[in-house]
Structure formats: C-alpha cells, structure tokens
Design a protein around this motif. Structure first.
Motif, mmCIF file in Angstrom:
data_model
loop_
_atom_site.group_PDB
_atom_site.id
_atom_site.type_symbol
_atom_site.label_atom_id
_atom_site.label_comp_id
_atom_site.label_asym_id
_atom_site.label_seq_id
_atom_site.Cartn_x
_atom_site.Cartn_y
_atom_site.Cartn_z
ATOM 1 N N ASP A 1 0.804 -1.220 0.000
ATOM 2 C CA ASP A 1 0.000 0.000 0.000
ATOM 3 C C ASP A 1 0.836 1.269 0.000
ATOM 4 N N ALA A 2 1.992 1.220 0.642
ATOM 5 C CA ALA A 2 2.799 2.431 0.831
ATOM 6 C C ALA A 2 4.260 2.068 0.990
ATOM 7 N N ILE A 3 5.115 3.068 0.811
ATOM 8 C CA ILE A 3 6.545 2.921 1.108
ATOM 9 C C ILE A 3 6.830 3.761 2.347
ATOM 10 N N ILE A 4 7.222 3.111 3.425
ATOM 11 C CA ILE A 4 7.709 3.820 4.612
ATOM 12 C C ILE A 4 9.106 3.279 4.838
ATOM 13 N N GLY A 5 10.030 3.754 4.003
ATOM 14 C CA GLY A 5 11.366 3.172 3.968
ATOM 15 C C GLY A 5 12.442 4.182 3.657
ATOM 16 N N SER A 6 12.319 5.393 4.244
ATOM 17 C CA SER A 6 13.329 6.439 4.057
ATOM 18 C C SER A 6 13.498 6.842 2.598
ATOM 19 N N MET A 7 12.408 6.895 1.876
ATOM 20 C CA MET A 7 12.452 7.402 0.503
ATOM 21 C C MET A 7 12.217 8.909 0.529
ATOM 22 N N ALA A 8 13.197 9.663 0.036
ATOM 23 C CA ALA A 8 13.087 11.118 0.040
ATOM 24 C C ALA A 8 12.219 11.602 -1.113
ATOM 25 N N TYR A 9 11.458 12.638 -0.834
ATOM 26 C CA TYR A 9 10.676 13.292 -1.880
ATOM 27 C C TYR A 9 11.610 13.938 -2.899
ATOM 28 N N THR A 10 11.316 13.737 -4.176
ATOM 29 C CA THR A 10 11.944 14.505 -5.251
ATOM 30 C C THR A 10 10.869 14.788 -6.299
ATOM 31 N N LYS A 11 11.059 15.828 -7.068
ATOM 32 C CA LYS A 11 10.096 16.163 -8.110
ATOM 33 C C LYS A 11 9.987 15.032 -9.127
ATOM 34 N N GLU A 12 11.097 14.372 -9.401
ATOM 35 C CA GLU A 12 11.095 13.277 -10.373
ATOM 36 C C GLU A 12 10.270 12.104 -9.863
ATOM 37 N N ARG A 13 10.462 11.737 -8.602
ATOM 38 C CA ARG A 13 9.689 10.636 -8.024
ATOM 39 C C ARG A 13 8.209 10.991 -7.922
ATOM 40 N N ALA A 14 7.932 12.281 -7.669
ATOM 41 C CA ALA A 14 6.541 12.726 -7.514
ATOM 42 C C ALA A 14 5.755 12.645 -8.826
#
Length: 275
Positions: free
Chosen positions: A104-117
C-alpha cells in the motif's frame, strides 16, 4: 397447484442469484478500508515496504523487521485503526513494487523529489536528513567535494545520492545497502568515498566503523511516505495519522529511542532542500 410450485421455485432461484451477486461484491470490497474510501492490499492492514537493509531505519533482527521507519509505520497504522504489515523490497525496485500493487505504501526512508513525484504521491516529510560524504578514517586526500573528481564513490542504486555522485565523479560503485558500502570504505582499495545520509554514517561510526565525515551535509532531503496516485485518499489518512503522532508525542518518543533526538527538529533556514 403446479403453477404455484413453479412460481415458488422461480422466486427461490432469483433470491439465490441475487444473494450470490451480493456476496461477490462484498468479496471485492475487501480491498478497501471498510468504507470504500481507499484501497488496501489486505483488509484491516496497512502493508508498507522498506528495503530492510538500512540500519537503523529499517532492518531485520532475529527474523523480524524493526527500526525507526518500521515503528513510525506501526504508530501510523495504529492511529488509522489498522494492523501494521511491514514487508521488504529491494530499494532499487521499491517504486515499481508500489505501482505494481505489491503493497500500500513505502515507509522506507524514501526522500521526496520532483522526479519521483511524477510517479507516486508523497505525504509531508516524516524526518529530515543530510546527504554527507564519508571516507575512511585515515584518508587525508579528500577534504571536500571538490576532491572527489575521478575518485571511486559508493552509493545505493536509485537513491537520491546517485545523481549528485555522478556530478562529482565518473567512477561510481553501486550498492543495495549503505551499510555494505560504508564497510567497504574500511577495506583498502575498495572505495574512496561514500555518499549517504549523515544519520546512517554516524550510526556506522558509533558501531566502530573506521570512517569519518567530510565537511557539512551537501543538502537536506525530506524522506516522506509514498502511495500510488490512484490511492490518494490513503495518503490523506496517512498524513492525518502522521500529524497526530507528532502532536501526541509518539513521534518524539520513537525518534529519541533510535537517535536521541527528534529528526524533525531541524532549522531549515538557509538550507538547500533536495528536490
């Protein structure tokens, strides 16, 4: 009487058919949280992923997933009235796993970036962390990022450290674990430097890794929780639960347990945020 019997049988069959259709619809609803507002892979549970090799944020100990990320996920699930169901997925394919509905989700220290968004939706940050250069304890040649040209730099593939490393050197060694990369720093001839989160590097130093940081953090990143774009109602509820655990002190308790400080308590004025 014969006609009445036939009519009764037809009515009975109709009721059974309608009941069967209703049962099928209810079974399909098991993918929702109960009121149908968002989809869950397992009814009554929040299934969230982490790599499982990013100590102290998420790692396996005695066959069980633990760490800061895991406990934050458990606290959020509890606020949502759900069971926590943490799972592992290699970090380099974790976004594909989310999009492919493995969790359902990633709760694994993934940082927000515009590319990932562009591919997933993010919550508000649940901690801040600086991207830092680390070298072996006896390294006297690398004193700043300018000294990394041509040097062999270790980074985790598909992490936020990959592209910055590529701008500093054309000699990149990819890893699936920051801990393994930092360990290789202590072996002569393996690596010249590693770029990773300052917290992870300091944890390694506390565990007797013969390494040291170089200069100040290159930037500050914003690890956040990711969900699929078509499941944005889930993101909204996770954001709400995150706000609640911050306000009631649960977040502070978990953060201080693992790091002796609150990872959201950072002065961001004048700091470059990684986007």
């Amino acid at each position: 009487m014969g006609k009445l019997k036939v009519l009764f049988l037809l009515l009975t069959v109709s009721v059974l058919v309608l009941s069967a259709c209703g049962t099928k619809k209810d079974a399909g609803a098991e993918k929702s949280d109960g009121d149908g507002s968002y989809e869950l892979m397992k009814k009554g549970s929040l299934t969230f992923a982490a790599s499982g090799v990013y100590k102290p944020f998420n790692f396996e100990e005695k066959g069980k997933l633990t760490g800061f990320d895991i406990e934050i996920g458990e606290a959020i699930a509890d606020k949502m009235g759900l069971e926590a169901n943490p799972v592992t997925n290699p970090f380099e394919t974790i976004m594909q796993g989310l999009i492919g509905k493995k969790f359902d989700a990633i709760i694994g220290s993934m940082a927000y970036t515009k590319e990932r968004a562009k591919q997933v939706n993010f919550t508000e940050p649940y901690y801040y962390s600086g991207g830092m250069i680390f070298v072996s304890e006896d390294n006297k040649d690398i004193k700043s990022e300018d000294d990394l040209k041509g040097k062999k730099i270790g980074v985790v593939a598909q992490s936020t450290y990959e592209k910055p490393a590529q701008t500093l050197s054309d000699n990149i060694q990819y890893y699936s674990s920051d801990v393994v990369a930092l360990k290789d720093l202590t072996i002569e001839g393996r690596l010249d430097a590693v770029i990773t989160a300052d917290i992870v590097g300091y944890e390694a130093i506390d565990n007797d890794f013969k390494i040291k940081e170089v200069g100040k953090p290159l930037w500050v990143e914003q690890p956040s929780i990711a969900v699929r774009p078509d499941n944005d109602a889930l993101r909204e509820d996770i954001d709400k639960a995150l706000k609640e655990i911050i306000e009631d002190g649960t977040y502070d308790e978990i953060s201080k347990k693992w790091f002796d400080r609150n990872l959201l308590d950072l002065d961001l004025e004048g700091v470059e945020l990684l986007e």
